[in-house]
Design a protein around this motif. Structure first.
Motif, PDB file in Angstrom:
ATOM      1  N   THR A  69       0.848  -1.195   0.000  1.00 46.12           N
ATOM      2  CA  THR A  69       0.000   0.000   0.000  1.00 46.12           C
ATOM      3  C   THR A  69       0.882   1.243   0.000  1.00 46.12           C
ATOM      4  OG1 THR A  69      -0.091   0.014   2.427  1.00 46.12           O
ATOM      5  CG2 THR A  69      -1.872  -1.119   1.278  1.00 46.12           C
ATOM      6  N   ILE A  82      -3.376   0.169  -3.683  1.00 45.37           N
ATOM      7  CA  ILE A  82      -3.448  -1.021  -2.835  1.00 45.37           C
ATOM      8  C   ILE A  82      -3.280  -2.231  -3.746  1.00 45.37           C
ATOM      9  CG2 ILE A  82      -4.856  -2.353  -1.215  1.00 45.37           C
ATOM     10  CD1 ILE A  82      -6.381   0.245  -0.588  1.00 45.37           C
ATOM     11  N   ASN A 101      -5.268  -2.787   5.088  1.00 44.21           N
ATOM     12  CA  ASN A 101      -6.184  -2.284   4.066  1.00 44.21           C
ATOM     13  C   ASN A 101      -7.111  -1.222   4.642  1.00 44.21           C
ATOM     14  OD1 ASN A 101      -7.416  -2.491   1.341  1.00 44.21           O
ATOM     15  ND2 ASN A 101      -9.183  -3.211   2.492  1.00 44.21           N
ATOM     16  N   ALA A 104      -5.234   2.021   5.036  1.00 43.25           N
ATOM     17  CA  ALA A 104      -5.024   2.666   3.735  1.00 43.25           C
ATOM     18  C   ALA A 104      -6.298   3.365   3.271  1.00 43.25           C
ATOM     19  CB  ALA A 104      -4.569   1.636   2.706  1.00 43.25           C
ATOM     20  N   ASN A 117      -7.081  -0.191  -6.799  1.00 46.97           N
ATOM     21  CA  ASN A 117      -6.829  -1.547  -6.310  1.00 46.97           C
ATOM     22  C   ASN A 117      -6.232  -2.380  -7.443  1.00 46.97           C
ATOM     23  OD1 ASN A 117      -7.771  -2.294  -3.485  1.00 46.97           O
ATOM     24  ND2 ASN A 117      -9.528  -1.098  -4.209  1.00 46.97           N
TER      25      ASN A 117
END
Length: 516
Positions: A69, A82, A101, A104, A117
């Motif tokens: 990330t 990510i 996650n 982030a 993503n």
């Protein structure tokens, strides 16, 4: 410090090499690694501020938590990236991956960062599903809330994105799938067979071609991984994205003092104080047009164990609160509370530089109101609405961690130096307190206290607290956004201030009750 930095690089290398032998197998299949994908996605020569690279350090899971990330620039737009690392257990998400996650996505939400993503994951790590399943749905919720706030989300699917993972592209604004590689379905062929008796194959059930032509779940069909990254860059280029926050001053000067001097600043024994002005002079902009003085100190003769003042960093105005000596007393707490209110009055972000053992204790200080004065500082920190940045340089013990805007107080970003230590109190103090309590307990029962017998317990507690207070342990638990080389502090903070400027902000116009 150089030894600590070398050790830091060795630990960070574990995250880069987490896939081990599976990296070559992955490449032999003609596929790019997570970091290859990120490098191709970002603008040429653009910086990438990797966040939480040591997540899961000290746990049963690989360092990095099978996720990369960070913040990088794509077509001139700062984005949160990510990326699943498919070389680590097929990119399966473990409890630390989920926590990483979430953090982030929090950063993206607070700073209005578009989210990209780079998806290839086998889904949840099934042996730890009980720790993942219930909280895991928050990630999907955050994607939809980002979209509702008009902050775009992009999903590039390079391989498996199954079960709950299917909702990542399913809830993104833009979806790109790689032909003959992407597989997006709620249940794979074996599970469909078990659940319904239906025979199916990967492509008809969830292949990129099917989703692009039949289901409509894919917006762009990429011929290969590089084409998918090209399409992602074109998507960002068409976002019509504009910053609405502070515009930095042009033509700012470099720091007055050489940042390399930061390596010599922190004593090896954190009980020894150091002057934070030496750090500030190596981090903030030097004098120049519109910034005649590098650091305008506020209340320099009052509460001298705390240093406060105004500066500029990469052209952005900033207020700084730094521990000049470890302990915080009533004057320091009141000084900080006033300074935080002033920063909110003029909508200026705050930078907290930690080196504190906490608030002062003792009869004189209790009678002098240290509790209510410390509460004033905590109130000011808690209700301040300007962005906060935190760097833990040295010690960060007790409620001093809270008053100086530690993780519990939700700074926009928090970084630590390799010299940092955080705990409820110092190892020797905590072990000593336990010995005093044990001695008093024995005396209350009319028994002699055996100091020799207690010595191994005291030593064990001291060693345990020392280990648990080290930056790698805290970073592994995602209590910071990364351990950084002190010389990189200015650059890291400059990126953070630029990110904060994505969205306009306003300081608090009211506070709760201050105990006066």
């Amino acid at each position: 410090m150089e030894e600590k930095i070398a050790a830091l690089h060795a630990e960070q290398a574990k995250a880069v090499e987490a896939g081990g032998k599976y990296v070559e197998r992955h490449r032999a299949r003609g596929k790019l690694t997570a970091r290859d994908r990120i490098e191709l996605l970002l603008d040429e020569d653009a910086a990438f501020l990797e966040l939480m690279p040591l997540a899961a350090w000290g746990s049963d899971f690989p360092v990095g938590a099978s996720l990369v990330t960070g913040i990088g620039v794509v077509e001139g737009v700062e984005c949160m990236v990510i990326a699943n690392d498919p070389t680590v257990k097929g990119g399966a998400l473990n409890p630390w991956s989920v926590k990483k996650n979430f953090r982030a996505l929090d950063i993206a939400r607070e700073n209005a960062l578009p989210v990209i993503n780079l998806t290839e994951s086998g889904g949840a790590d099934l042996p730890t599903q009980k720790e993942i399943f219930i909280p895991g749905g928050r990630g999907f919720r955050d994607l939809t809330r980002s979209s509702a706030a008009k902050v775009p989300t992009v999903s590039v699917v390079f391989g498996n994105s199954t079960a709950g993972g299917a909702y990542i592209p399913g809830m993104s604004d833009y979806v790109i799938m790689v032909a003959e590689q992407a597989k997006v379905f709620l249940a794979g062929p074996p599970l469909v067979k078990m659940a319904t008796g239906e025979e199916s194959d990967d492509e008809s059930l969830g292949g990129a071609e099917m989703h692009s032509r039949v289901s409509g779940s894919s917006d762009f069909l990429a011929v290969d991984e590089r084409d998918a990254i090209r399409l992602a860059r074109r998507t960002v280029a068409r976002l019509n994205w504009r910053k609405t926050g502070t515009v930095p001053a042009a033509g700012y000067a470099e720091p007055e003092l050489d940042p390399d001097g930061l390596l010599e600043l922190i004593p090896s024994d954190l009980k020894e104080p150091f002057d934070p002005r030496e750090a500030i002079a190596r981090i903030v902009d030097g004098p120049g047009p519109g910034n005649e003085v590098a650091f305008d100190e506020f209340k320099p003769l009052y509460g001298t164990a705390l240093c406060t003042g105004w500066a500029q960093l990469h052209g952005y105005p900033i207020g700084i609160i730094a521990n000049a000596r470890g302990v915080l007393m009533s004057q320091e707490a009141q000084k900080a509370a006033q300074f935080i209110q002033l920063a909110n009055q003029k909508d200026t972000p705050l930078l907290f530089l930690h080196n504190t053992t906490g608030y002062m204790v003792g009869k004189e200080y209790e009678q002098g109101g240290i509790i209510k004065h410390g509460a004033q500082m905590l109130n000011a920190v808690s209700n301040s609405s300007v962005p906060h940045l935190t760097v833990i340089m040295g010690a960060s013990y007790g409620a001093g961690n809270y008053g100086m805007n530690g993780r519990a107080y939700d700074p926009r970003f928090l970084f630590t130096w390799p010299s940092a230590k955080s705990a409820v109190m110092g190892p020797a103090q905590l072990a000593g307190v336990m010995e005093i309590v044990a001695r008093q307990s024995a005396e209350s029962k009319g028994r002699p206290f055996d100091a020799d017998a207690f010595a191994p317990t005291k030593q064990m507690v001291e060693q345990m607290v020392e280990e648990q207070s080290l930056p790698y342990v805290l970073s592994g638990m995602v209590y910071d956004d990364g351990v950084i080389d002190p010389r990189d502090t200015r650059t890291v903070l400059g990126i953070c201030l630029s990110v904060i400027a994505n969205r306009a902000f306003e300081g608090a116009r009211g506070y709760g009750v201050f105990r006066l």
